[in-house]
Every structure is written in C-alpha cells, then in structure tokens.
Design an enzyme around this catalytic site. Structure first.
Site, PDB file in Angstrom:
ATOM      1  CD  GLU A  51       9.006  28.491   0.335  1.00  0.00           C
ATOM      2  OE1 GLU A  51       9.130  27.366   0.873  1.00  0.00           O
ATOM      3  OE2 GLU A  51       8.035  28.790  -0.403  1.00  0.00           O
ATOM      4  CG  PHE A 113      -5.271  31.631   0.605  1.00  0.00           C
ATOM      5  CD1 PHE A 113      -5.323  30.389   1.235  1.00  0.00           C
ATOM      6  CD2 PHE A 113      -4.511  31.763  -0.558  1.00  0.00           C
ATOM      7  CE1 PHE A 113      -4.632  29.305   0.706  1.00  0.00           C
ATOM      8  CE2 PHE A 113      -3.823  30.679  -1.082  1.00  0.00           C
ATOM      9  CZ  PHE A 113      -3.885  29.438  -0.443  1.00  0.00           C
ATOM     10  CD  GLN A 114      -0.554  30.715   0.132  1.00  0.00           C
ATOM     11  OE1 GLN A 114      -0.240  31.547  -0.702  1.00  0.00           O
ATOM     12  NE2 GLN A 114      -0.196  29.438   0.046  1.00  0.00           N
ATOM     13  CE  LYS A 163      -1.281  39.101  -6.335  1.00  0.00           C
ATOM     14  NZ  LYS A 163      -1.996  37.844  -6.559  1.00  0.00           N
ATOM     15  CG  MET A 484      26.450  16.192  18.748  1.00  0.00           C
ATOM     16  SD  MET A 484      28.115  15.774  19.320  1.00  0.00           S
ATOM     17  CE  MET A 484      29.114  16.846  18.307  1.00  0.00           C
TER      18      MET A 484
HETATM   19  C1  LIG Z   1      17.047  21.224  12.781  1.00  0.00           C
HETATM   20  C2  LIG Z   1      17.732  20.535  13.905  1.00  0.00           C
HETATM   21  N1  LIG Z   1      17.084  19.603  14.635  1.00  0.00           N
HETATM   22  C3  LIG Z   1      17.711  18.968  15.644  1.00  0.00           C
HETATM   23  C4  LIG Z   1      19.007  19.264  15.968  1.00  0.00           C
HETATM   24  C5  LIG Z   1      19.703  18.550  17.121  1.00  0.00           C
HETATM   25  N2  LIG Z   1      20.835  17.753  16.634  1.00  0.00           N
HETATM   26  C6  LIG Z   1      22.099  18.177  16.686  1.00  0.00           C
HETATM   27  S1  LIG Z   1      23.202  17.116  16.014  1.00  0.00           S
HETATM   28  C7  LIG Z   1      21.988  16.004  15.671  1.00  0.00           C
HETATM   29  C8  LIG Z   1      22.321  14.721  14.983  1.00  0.00           C
HETATM   30  C9  LIG Z   1      22.746  14.906  13.590  1.00  0.00           C
HETATM   31  O1  LIG Z   1      22.843  13.639  12.953  1.00  0.00           O
HETATM   32  P1  LIG Z   1      23.664  13.467  11.619  1.00  0.00           P
HETATM   33  O2  LIG Z   1      23.310  14.517  10.660  1.00  0.00           O
HETATM   34  O3  LIG Z   1      23.561  12.069  11.153  1.00  0.00           O
HETATM   35  O4  LIG Z   1      25.145  13.801  12.101  1.00  0.00           O
HETATM   36  P2  LIG Z   1      26.128  12.969  13.056  1.00  0.00           P
HETATM   37  O5  LIG Z   1      26.081  13.590  14.407  1.00  0.00           O
HETATM   38  O6  LIG Z   1      25.639  11.548  13.076  1.00  0.00           O
HETATM   39  O7  LIG Z   1      27.462  13.119  12.407  1.00  0.00           O
HETATM   40  C10 LIG Z   1      20.742  16.492  16.090  1.00  0.00           C
HETATM   41  C11 LIG Z   1      19.483  15.757  15.984  1.00  0.00           C
HETATM   42  C12 LIG Z   1      19.635  20.267  15.196  1.00  0.00           C
HETATM   43  N3  LIG Z   1      20.875  20.668  15.440  1.00  0.00           N
HETATM   44  N4  LIG Z   1      18.995  20.855  14.158  1.00  0.00           N
END
Ligand SMILES: Cc1ncc(C[n+]2csc(CCOP(=O)(O)OP(=O)(O)O)c2C)c(N)n1
Ligand SMILES: [Mg+2]
Length: 578
Positions: A51, A113-114, A163, A484
């Site tokens: 979803e 449920f749900q 529902k 990042m």
């Molecule tokens: C759902 C979610 N969880 C955690 C984060 C924190 N976060 C921001 S950038 C990042 C790393 C992303 O890694 P990747 O997709 O490999 O991209 P890169 O920075 O290596 O290009 C994280 C964990 C986020 N933005 N979204």
C-alpha cells in the site's frame, strides 16, 4: 433517479469526478468496493504490491499531471501501510484522495479484526478527512474530498468507509453534485492589491535582488509567469529542491538550487541579497540554515496560498496571501511598464559578483569532483544519464546522496519532470513514483535515480512493472552503503560507521531484475558507462535495472555548515567558505 449501492456509488463518483487511474490493494473491508470496480470499466485500478507504493504512485501521478492522485486500501494494515505515502504527500503539498475500507460500523471500537482508527492515525498528516456515516452521503463526500485536495494549498484527504455502507443490497439515489459549497473552507482567490503594489515597488528598487522559487510555483500553475517575470527584470533566480523545473535550469539567470546542498552562487547571492522575492516556498530548515543568521540585509516578499506558511520561520516584510498564478499576473502587469526604473548599474554589479562566484566555485562552470580516480563518481553517473536522455526524462528519486546528486546534475528545463520526496525524505519513494509517472505519461522516458539502500524499501514493485508492462529505467547508484548517513558519520562522528554498511549482503541486482522478468546491467567502469546507458535507454519497452558501482567515499558538496548562515558552506572535504 438511479439507485446504487454504497460501493457502486463510490466508484461511480470517482468516474464522475474524472478519475481514470486508482492505485490500490484489496482486503476484507474493501471487498464490496472491489466488486464494484470489477463491474465497471471507467476507473482503471492498478494493483501494487504494497500500500505504501499505491500512495507514492498516486502522489507521483499527481506531481506529473497536476491532477489529484487516487488510492484505495483496505482497513487495518492496508490503511497503516498507506500512512508513509500520505505523510510524504502532505509534506510536499500533493493533492491526493485516499479511500480506506473500515470494519462494519456496528463493530467500530470493538477491536474488530483489522480495525484501526484510520481517521485518528492519519489526522496530523492529512489536509482533511471524512468518515462516512451514511452511505447516501458518498457522492457529496467524494466531491468535497477532491475539491479540498486540489484547491488552496493542495494536500491529501482521507475517506474512511465502513464495510456495511458499501454493501450491495442497500441502494440509494445517486446523483453526482455539480458544485461544492463549504461555508468554512474558502481558499483565497486573489492577492491583496495594496500588498502587490508594495511588493512591486520593493522589487523594482532592489539593488541585489533574488527570486526564490518553491514547489508552490509549480502547484500554483505559474512556471511560465515566473519565467516571464524573471526575464522582464533580468534578475537572478534560484529554486528549492521542490521548485526545480519551475524556471529553466539551463538558463543563464538561474543560479541552481539553494539550501543545504545548493550551489555556491545561489546560497551566496541569497545571503548577500537586499530583496528576496519568494514564490511558493516556505523558508524551511533545509534552506534557511540558522534562522538568526538568515539573509541579514534582505527585505522579504513572500507570496503563498497558505497564510500559515507566512512568517512561520522567517518574518515576511511584505506578505501576499494568494494563488501564485493570479498574484504573479498582477505583479507582471505592474512591472512591465516600470522596468526603466531599475538601477541598471547596481544590477550589472550584482551580476558581475554572481558570475565571479560561479567561476570560483560553481558546479556548472567546471566539475568540482575528481574523475581521475579508478572508481566512477556518482556525479558523473547523473551527468551521463542527463546526456543520454537529452535532459528530457521524468526523473524520480529515492532519498540520500543520489537524490542530491540528481538534483544538482540533472537539469530540468520544464516543470513536473522532477519527482522527489522533499519534505518527508521518504526512502522507498523512487520505484513506485516512477510507476505513477509512467501511468501519467505512458510515452515519457521515466528514470528512477536511486541508491542500493532506498531501492530495497519498495523493490517488490518491480512485479507491478511486470504486470502493467511499465518500461521504467532504474539507475541504482551503488555506493554499497547508506551513503548520506555515512557522510554525516564521516563529518560529525569521526568516521564511526554505525549500522550503515552491508556490502557483503547486497543482492545481485542483475539477477533480481531478471527474476522479475526485467533486464539487469551492471557497470563498474568509467569507459563502459555511457555505452551501457545508451543500451539501457534504447530498450524502450523493457524495465532496465542499471546497477552502477561508484566511489563509496564521495560526499555531496556544497553543504551548508550547520548553525551558520545560508552562505556558509563546505565546498569539498578540504575547502570551506568561512
Ligand atoms: C524511510 C527512511 N528511513 C531512513 C531514512 C534516513 N536516511 C536518509 S538517506 C539514508 C541513506 C540512503 O541510502 P541509499 O539509498 O543507498 O542512498 P545513498 O545516500 O547511499 O545515495 C537514510 C538511511 C530515510 N530518509 N527514510
Ligand atoms: Mg547507497
């Protein structure tokens, strides 16, 4: 009058509202609604695999078309899985209607449920929500939901439907309302003319002006007007991450994105400016840096449809509440006959400063990253994607370094081609967003620029691409880490890499793509990059997953120095502005 069940009314109302594409996933509480979908052919339902993906796809569909995105999910886990996508749309002001099934009305509150209180759970991240309490209200509720989602500052609206109110045996007279009237909701239609005059006076008197464009300029259907204004004035323009494409990025008057990873020239010009003319941006923390150091010399004109965005973080000297389109039309009318009054000598000096900054540290005058290394750099991957797609693709992203490199190095000359999660920064957005964008424009080249971390958050949607034959192209900028986060750990935690490494457990993305029936291509060398990308984009009717290995040590620059001004930046691992 025609008599319809609640379930049939719901789907008919969507059709009468003009909804063509509905992203969703079925379940018990939504079964009557799904049966209504089966018995009609006006609204096309797209079955996703999670979803969250339905909401991101609908969100991207909205961003690409300017229409409202539509979602249908079941109660409980279906509804809660949709929450991340609703929050993503809310933060970026994206118009969306999410219909959630609910347990039968007699069971609400019994921990049935749900059962989840979807209205309660979603309350802080929706523009508005409706709980259906009488099936006869469904046409009216749908009409209102779409009106609220798209008008004023756009946003997501939830309709929760028990529902029993969609059951086939109880029928009600159906008529889709032609108009909406809501006494308590009247979005502003026009800006205050006195404020507009004041703004124009300040604009023409400025010596070091900056036009600061946000996503609201795109939502407010005014990229052409803002471009006309910037051209009329010969002033410099910058944009937020969300506003990219509102003004042509390859134009000389555009200084690039501003903010945390904005360009040296955009951030420096902001900091030095004496007049900031802001259209549809909200001075958020990824732009302003420390509020007390923000643009000390600037008079601030702020145009926004949402009064709550004005002076929320930065005080506006000349606020104008109104739709960008009508306010800018008025502004242009007043500016046109008065451009002679602009101090051309000061403006020339301002441009000369800006051009010097561009020369000195600009990322578009010269590559500021080192390509003499053996490993590919993420920046050159984006540059190559830009070149091979001729700058004409719809680009979706995930979140991380790759997202910032995409924002910096893919230049958008048109609006609605750049689809990224700005406000919430949602990893997992990229693939479902590419799906939504491809439905919005089946002929377009749609590219998802992602990272090996983010892409695994909604990777299951590769199966949706198979089912609907969506030939999206995935550019996985593989730095084998949560890049990042790693960058921040390098900078602030002495390189203590806490829980961001997984290089030995990454899947073989080529095989993974193949398992879903797609093409996978791995790239590790600079010499093969462009040719493999050419091969990828030549496969017009296939999903291609490009797994491109890049230097894991690369950082995104420029980067604002925390707690300093807009203009204080790190320019590389060794250089800083102050
Ligand atoms: C759902 C979610 N969880 C955690 C984060 C924190 N976060 C921001 S950038 C990042 C790393 C992303 O890694 P990747 O997709 O490999 O991209 P890169 O920075 O290596 O290009 C994280 C964990 C986020 N933005 N979204
Ligand atoms: Mg990564």
């Amino acid at each position: 009058m025609e008599m319809l069940s609640g379930g049939d009314m719901l789907i008919r109302a969507l059709a009468d509202e003009g909804v063509e594409t509905l992203f969703g996933y079925p379940g018990g509480a939504a079964l009557h609604i799904y049966d209504a979908i089966f018995r009609q052919d006006k609204v096309k339902h797209i079955l996703v695999r999670h979803e969250q993906a339905a909401t991101h796809a609908a969100d991207a569909y909205a961003r690409a078309t300017g229409e409202v995105g539509s979602v249908l999910v079941t109660s409980g886990p279906g509804a809660t899985n949709a929450i991340t996508g609703i929050a993503t749309a809310f933060m970026d002001s994206i118009p969306m209607v999410v219909i959630s099934g609910q347990v039968p009305s007699s069971k609400i509150g019994e921990d049935a449920f749900q059962e989840t209180d979807m209205i309660g759970v979603s309350r802080p991240i929706v523009k508005h929500s409706f709980m259906v309490t009488n099936p006869a209200d469904i046409p009216n509720i749908v009409k209102k939901a779409y009106y609220i989602a798209r008008s004023g500052r756009p946003g997501p609206v939830v309709i929760d439907v028990p529902k029993d109110f969609t059951a086939p045996d109880a029928k009600f007279p159906y008529e889709y309302p032609k108009t909406v009237s809501m006494r308590s909701y009247n979005p502003v239609q026009k800006g205050h003319s006195g404020q507009i005059k004041k703004a124009v006076k300040a604009l023409l008197a400025a010596k070091q002006p900056m036009i600061y464009i946000g996503g609201g300029a795109i939502h407010g259907r005014s990229p052409e007007l803002i471009t006309e204004l910037v051209k009329l004035l010969n002033y410099p323009a910058t944009s937020t991450l969300m506003g990219l494409g509102a003004y042509p990025s390859t134009d000389k008057q555009f200084l690039g994105m501003l903010g945390m990873h904005g360009t040296f020239e955009a951030n420096t010009a902001m900091h030095r400016s004496d007049l900031i003319f802001c259209v549809g941006a909200r001075f958020d923390d990824r732009v302003t840096n420390a509020l007390d150091k923000f643009c000390p010399n600037a008079t601030i004109v702020h145009i926004d449809i949402d009064p709550a965005s004005i002076s929320k973080t930065i005080n506006a000297d000349i606020p104008i509440v109104g739709p960008a389109e009508s306010v800018l039309s008025e502004v242009i009318k007043l500016v046109k006959p008065a451009t002679d009054s602009i101090d051309k000598t000061s403006l020339a000096a301002w441009w000369s400063d800006i051009n010097e900054w561009r020369e000195k540290h600009g990322i578009y005058t010269k590559n500021r990253f080192d390509t003499s290394t053996e490993m590919l750099k993420p920046q050159e991957v984006v540059q190559a994607v830009y070149k091979v797609t001729k700058g004409d693709a719809i680009v979706t992203t995930d979140v991380g370094q790759h997202q910032m490199f995409a924002a910096q190095y893919y230049l958008f000359d048109k609006p609605r081609k750049w689809i990224t999660s700005g406000g919430l920064g949602t990893m997992g957005f990229g693939i479902p967003a590419a799906i939504g964008a491809q439905f919005a424009d089946p002929e377009a080249t749609v590219v998802c620029i992602t990272g090996e971390g983010s892409v695994q958050m909604c990777i299951q949607e590769l199966s949706t691409c198979t089912q609907y034959k969506l030939p999206i192209k995935i550019i996985n900028i593989n730095n084998q880490a949560l890049g990042m986060v790693k960058q921040w750990q390098d900078m602030n935690y002495e390189g203590r890499y806490s829980e961001i490494l997984y290089e030995d457990s990454l899947p073989d993305f080529v095989k993974l793509a193949e398992a879903y029936g797609h093409v996978g291509i791995k790239v590790t060398k600079r010499e093969e990059l462009e040719q493999k990308l050419e091969e990828c984009f030549a496969m017009k009717d296939r999903v291609v997953f490009m797994d491109i290995y890049v230097d894991p040590g690369e950082h995104v620059y420029p980067m604002q120095i925390p707690l300093q001004s807009v203009g204080d930046m790190l320019l590389s691992k060794t250089e800083r502005t102050s």
